[in-house]
Scaffold this motif. Structure first.
Motif, mmCIF file in Angstrom:
data_model
loop_
_atom_site.group_PDB
_atom_site.id
_atom_site.type_symbol
_atom_site.label_atom_id
_atom_site.label_comp_id
_atom_site.label_asym_id
_atom_site.label_seq_id
_atom_site.Cartn_x
_atom_site.Cartn_y
_atom_site.Cartn_z
ATOM 1 N N MET A 31 0.821 -1.210 0.000
ATOM 2 C CA MET A 31 0.000 0.000 0.000
ATOM 3 C C MET A 31 0.855 1.261 0.000
ATOM 4 S SD MET A 31 -3.048 -0.858 -0.320
ATOM 5 C CE MET A 31 -3.697 0.790 -0.071
ATOM 6 N N LEU A 32 2.090 1.168 0.495
ATOM 7 C CA LEU A 32 2.983 2.331 0.446
ATOM 8 C C LEU A 32 3.273 2.709 -0.993
ATOM 9 C CD1 LEU A 32 4.910 4.393 1.735
ATOM 10 C CD2 LEU A 32 6.669 2.618 1.715
ATOM 11 N N THR A 33 3.578 1.704 -1.812
ATOM 12 C CA THR A 33 3.860 1.966 -3.231
ATOM 13 C C THR A 33 2.638 2.537 -3.937
ATOM 14 O OG1 THR A 33 5.446 0.137 -3.243
ATOM 15 C CG2 THR A 33 4.649 0.912 -5.373
ATOM 16 N N VAL A 34 1.493 1.918 -3.699
ATOM 17 C CA VAL A 34 0.266 2.399 -4.338
ATOM 18 C C VAL A 34 -0.040 3.830 -3.904
ATOM 19 C CG1 VAL A 34 -2.223 2.026 -4.526
ATOM 20 C CG2 VAL A 34 -0.664 0.063 -4.518
ATOM 21 N N SER A 35 0.083 4.104 -2.628
ATOM 22 C CA SER A 35 -0.264 5.429 -2.104
ATOM 23 C C SER A 35 0.692 6.503 -2.610
ATOM 24 C CB SER A 35 -0.248 5.404 -0.572
ATOM 25 O OG SER A 35 -1.173 4.472 -0.082
ATOM 26 N N SER A 59 -6.350 25.853 -22.398
ATOM 27 C CA SER A 59 -5.239 24.985 -21.977
ATOM 28 C C SER A 59 -5.730 23.613 -21.553
ATOM 29 C CB SER A 59 -4.481 25.632 -20.816
ATOM 30 O OG SER A 59 -3.916 26.859 -21.205
ATOM 31 N N LEU A 60 -7.028 23.514 -21.282
ATOM 32 C CA LEU A 60 -7.569 22.203 -20.907
ATOM 33 C C LEU A 60 -7.435 21.194 -22.046
ATOM 34 C CD1 LEU A 60 -10.835 23.303 -19.044
ATOM 35 C CD2 LEU A 60 -8.726 22.438 -18.033
ATOM 36 N N PHE A 61 -7.333 21.688 -23.275
ATOM 37 C CA PHE A 61 -7.229 20.786 -24.422
ATOM 38 C C PHE A 61 -5.924 19.983 -24.399
ATOM 39 C CE2 PHE A 61 -10.275 23.935 -26.180
ATOM 40 C CZ PHE A 61 -11.321 23.065 -26.405
ATOM 41 N N TRP A 62 -4.909 20.505 -23.760
ATOM 42 C CA TRP A 62 -3.663 19.744 -23.640
ATOM 43 C C TRP A 62 -3.471 19.160 -22.231
ATOM 44 C CZ3 TRP A 62 -0.290 21.104 -19.884
ATOM 45 C CH2 TRP A 62 -0.338 22.416 -19.390
ATOM 46 N N SER A 63 -4.011 19.868 -21.195
ATOM 47 C CA SER A 63 -3.781 19.407 -19.822
ATOM 48 C C SER A 63 -4.582 18.141 -19.501
ATOM 49 C CB SER A 63 -4.116 20.514 -18.818
ATOM 50 O OG SER A 63 -5.491 20.865 -18.913
ATOM 51 N N VAL A 64 -5.813 18.078 -20.017
ATOM 52 C CA VAL A 64 -6.629 16.894 -19.744
ATOM 53 C C VAL A 64 -6.047 15.646 -20.383
ATOM 54 C CG1 VAL A 64 -8.895 15.830 -20.086
ATOM 55 C CG2 VAL A 64 -8.739 18.203 -19.316
ATOM 56 N N PRO A 65 -5.696 15.663 -21.691
ATOM 57 C CA PRO A 65 -5.072 14.465 -22.272
ATOM 58 C C PRO A 65 -3.761 14.075 -21.594
ATOM 59 C CG PRO A 65 -5.846 15.902 -24.012
ATOM 60 C CD PRO A 65 -5.959 16.680 -22.738
ATOM 61 N N VAL A 66 -2.971 15.109 -21.226
ATOM 62 C CA VAL A 66 -1.721 14.796 -20.525
ATOM 63 C C VAL A 66 -2.005 14.121 -19.184
ATOM 64 C CG1 VAL A 66 0.270 15.825 -19.366
ATOM 65 C CG2 VAL A 66 -0.350 16.592 -21.659
ATOM 66 N N GLY A 67 -3.007 14.648 -18.468
ATOM 67 C CA GLY A 67 -3.365 14.058 -17.175
ATOM 68 C C GLY A 67 -3.827 12.617 -17.316
ATOM 69 N N PHE A 68 -4.669 12.376 -18.333
ATOM 70 C CA PHE A 68 -5.147 11.012 -18.557
ATOM 71 C C PHE A 68 -3.989 10.080 -18.947
ATOM 72 C CE2 PHE A 68 -9.487 12.727 -18.782
ATOM 73 C CZ PHE A 68 -10.160 11.752 -18.069
ATOM 74 N N SER A 69 -3.083 10.594 -19.749
ATOM 75 C CA SER A 69 -1.944 9.766 -20.183
ATOM 76 C C SER A 69 -1.055 9.394 -18.996
ATOM 77 C CB SER A 69 -1.117 10.515 -21.231
ATOM 78 O OG SER A 69 -1.900 10.808 -22.368
ATOM 79 N N ILE A 70 -0.756 10.401 -18.160
ATOM 80 C CA ILE A 70 0.076 10.119 -16.984
ATOM 81 C C ILE A 70 -0.650 9.163 -16.029
ATOM 82 C CG2 ILE A 70 1.165 11.131 -14.958
ATOM 83 C CD1 ILE A 70 1.627 13.674 -16.590
ATOM 84 N N GLY A 71 -1.948 9.418 -15.810
ATOM 85 C CA GLY A 71 -2.723 8.543 -14.913
ATOM 86 C C GLY A 71 -2.772 7.111 -15.432
ATOM 87 N N THR A 72 -2.961 6.954 -16.759
ATOM 88 C CA THR A 72 -2.987 5.607 -17.339
ATOM 89 C C THR A 72 -1.659 4.891 -17.127
ATOM 90 O OG1 THR A 72 -4.581 6.324 -19.024
ATOM 91 C CG2 THR A 72 -3.339 4.294 -19.457
ATOM 92 N N ALA A 73 -0.550 5.617 -17.356
ATOM 93 C CA ALA A 73 0.775 5.016 -17.173
ATOM 94 C C ALA A 73 0.987 4.606 -15.713
ATOM 95 C CB ALA A 73 1.850 5.999 -17.617
ATOM 96 N N VAL A 74 0.584 5.503 -14.790
ATOM 97 C CA VAL A 74 0.771 5.200 -13.368
ATOM 98 C C VAL A 74 -0.013 3.958 -12.964
ATOM 99 C CG1 VAL A 74 0.244 6.006 -11.029
ATOM 100 C CG2 VAL A 74 1.343 7.550 -12.673
ATOM 101 N N TYR A 75 -1.265 3.883 -13.374
ATOM 102 C CA TYR A 75 -2.086 2.771 -12.920
ATOM 103 C C TYR A 75 -1.824 1.481 -13.690
ATOM 104 C CZ TYR A 75 -4.359 5.858 -9.703
ATOM 105 O OH TYR A 75 -4.591 6.721 -8.665
ATOM 106 N N TYR A 77 1.264 0.679 -14.323
ATOM 107 C CA TYR A 77 2.407 0.226 -13.528
ATOM 108 C C TYR A 77 1.929 -0.420 -12.226
ATOM 109 C CZ TYR A 77 6.404 0.429 -10.385
ATOM 110 O OH TYR A 77 7.380 0.115 -9.481
ATOM 111 N N LEU A 78 0.960 0.218 -11.567
ATOM 112 C CA LEU A 78 0.431 -0.346 -10.331
ATOM 113 C C LEU A 78 -0.245 -1.697 -10.574
ATOM 114 C CD1 LEU A 78 -1.037 2.830 -8.586
ATOM 115 C CD2 LEU A 78 1.108 1.644 -8.088
ATOM 116 N N SER A 79 -0.920 -1.799 -11.727
ATOM 117 C CA SER A 79 -1.545 -3.076 -12.069
ATOM 118 C C SER A 79 -0.483 -4.155 -12.272
ATOM 119 C CB SER A 79 -2.382 -2.922 -13.341
ATOM 120 O OG SER A 79 -2.911 -4.173 -13.757
#
Length: 210
Positions: A31-35, A59-75, A77-79
Motif C-alpha cells: 500500500m505504500l507503493t500504491v499510495s 489549456s484544458l485541451f492539452w492538460s486533460v489528455p496529458v493528465g489522462f496519459s500520466i494517470g494511465t501510465a501510473v495505474y 504500472y500499479l496493475s
C-alpha cells in the motif's frame, strides 16, 4: 523566479513529507507503493491544472489528455506490480486447492504482502508434498504388512486343517482301540467262565478218582 517553477518545486517538495507520512502508516506494505504513486500523480495533476487555469480555458485541451496519459501510465504500472501478481497467485492457489501439488511457486525477493504470501504458499506446498510422500510410504508399508499377514493367516489355516486331520485320525484310532479293548474284555470274561467250568470239571474228576 518564475511562479510556475516555484509551484512545481513546491509540488515536488510536497511528495517528500507525503512519503514520510505514508511510510509511517503502511511501513513495507504494498500500500505504500500504491499510495505514493497515487499522491505523486495527484500533486502533478494539481500542478498541471494550475498551469492550465492560469493560461486560460483552452489549456484544458492539452492538460486533460496529458493528465489522462500520466494517470494511465501510473495505474498500468500499479496493475503490473499489484494486480497481475495477485491474479497469478490466486490461480496457483486454486490449482493447489484442486489437489495439484506440483504447482510451481517461483522465488521472489519482494518483501511486501505478495512476496510473503508467495513464499508461504511455496513452503506450504513443499510441506504438503512431504506429508503426501510419507503417507504413500506408510500406505506401501501397510500394504506389505497386510500381504505378510494374509500369507501367515493362510499358512496358519493350512496348519490348522492338517492338525484337524491328525486329530480326526487320532480320534478314529482311539475309537478302534476302545473297541478292541472292549472285545478283549469280553473274550477275557468268556475265558474266565470256561476256566471255571474246567476247574469245576477237574474237581469232580478228582473227587470221582478218590
Amino acid at each position: 523566479m518564475n511562479e510556475y517553477l516555484i509551484v512545481f518545486l513546491v509540488t515536488l517538495g510536497s511528495i517528500v513529507p507525503a512519503y514520510i507520512i505514508l511510510k509511517a502508516i503502511f511501513g513495507k506494505s504494498i500500500m505504500l507503493t500504491v499510495s505514493i504513486w497515487t499522491v505523486s500523480f495527484t500533486l502533478l495533476e494539481c500542478f498541471s491544472y494550475y498551469v492550465a487555469g492560469s493560461k486560460g480555458v483552452y489549456s484544458l485541451f492539452w492538460s486533460v489528455p496529458v493528465g489522462f496519459s500520466i494517470g494511465t501510465a501510473v495505474y498500468l504500472y500499479l496493475s503490473k506490480i499489484l494486480k497481475m501478481p495477485l491474479v497469478r497467485m490466486i490461480e496457483k492457489v486454486k490449482l493447489v486447492s484442486e489437489g495439484k501439488l506440483d504447482t510451481a511457486f517461483t522465488e521472489t525477493d519482494a518483501i511486501y504482502e505478495l512476496g510473503i504470501l508467495n513464499a508461504s504458499m511455496k513452503k506450504m506446498v513443499e510441506t504438503m508434498n512431504n506429508i503426501v510422500g510419507e503417507m504413500q510410504k506408510s500406505a506401501k508399508n501397510l500394504s506389505t504388512s497386510s500381504n505378510d499377514l494374509s500369507n501367515n493367516s493362510r499358512n496358519l489355516a493350512e496348519a490348522t486343517n492338517e492338525q484337524a486331520s491328525s486329530v480326526e485320525e487320532v480320534s478314529a484310532t482311539m475309537e478302534q482301540m476302545a473297541a478292541n479293548i472292549e472285545n478283549n474284555n469280553s473274550n477275557a470274561a468268556q475265558t474266565e467262565a470256561m476256566a471255571l467250568e474246567v476247574s469245576h470239571g477237574l474237581a469232580q474228576v478228582s473227587k470221582a478218582s478218590r
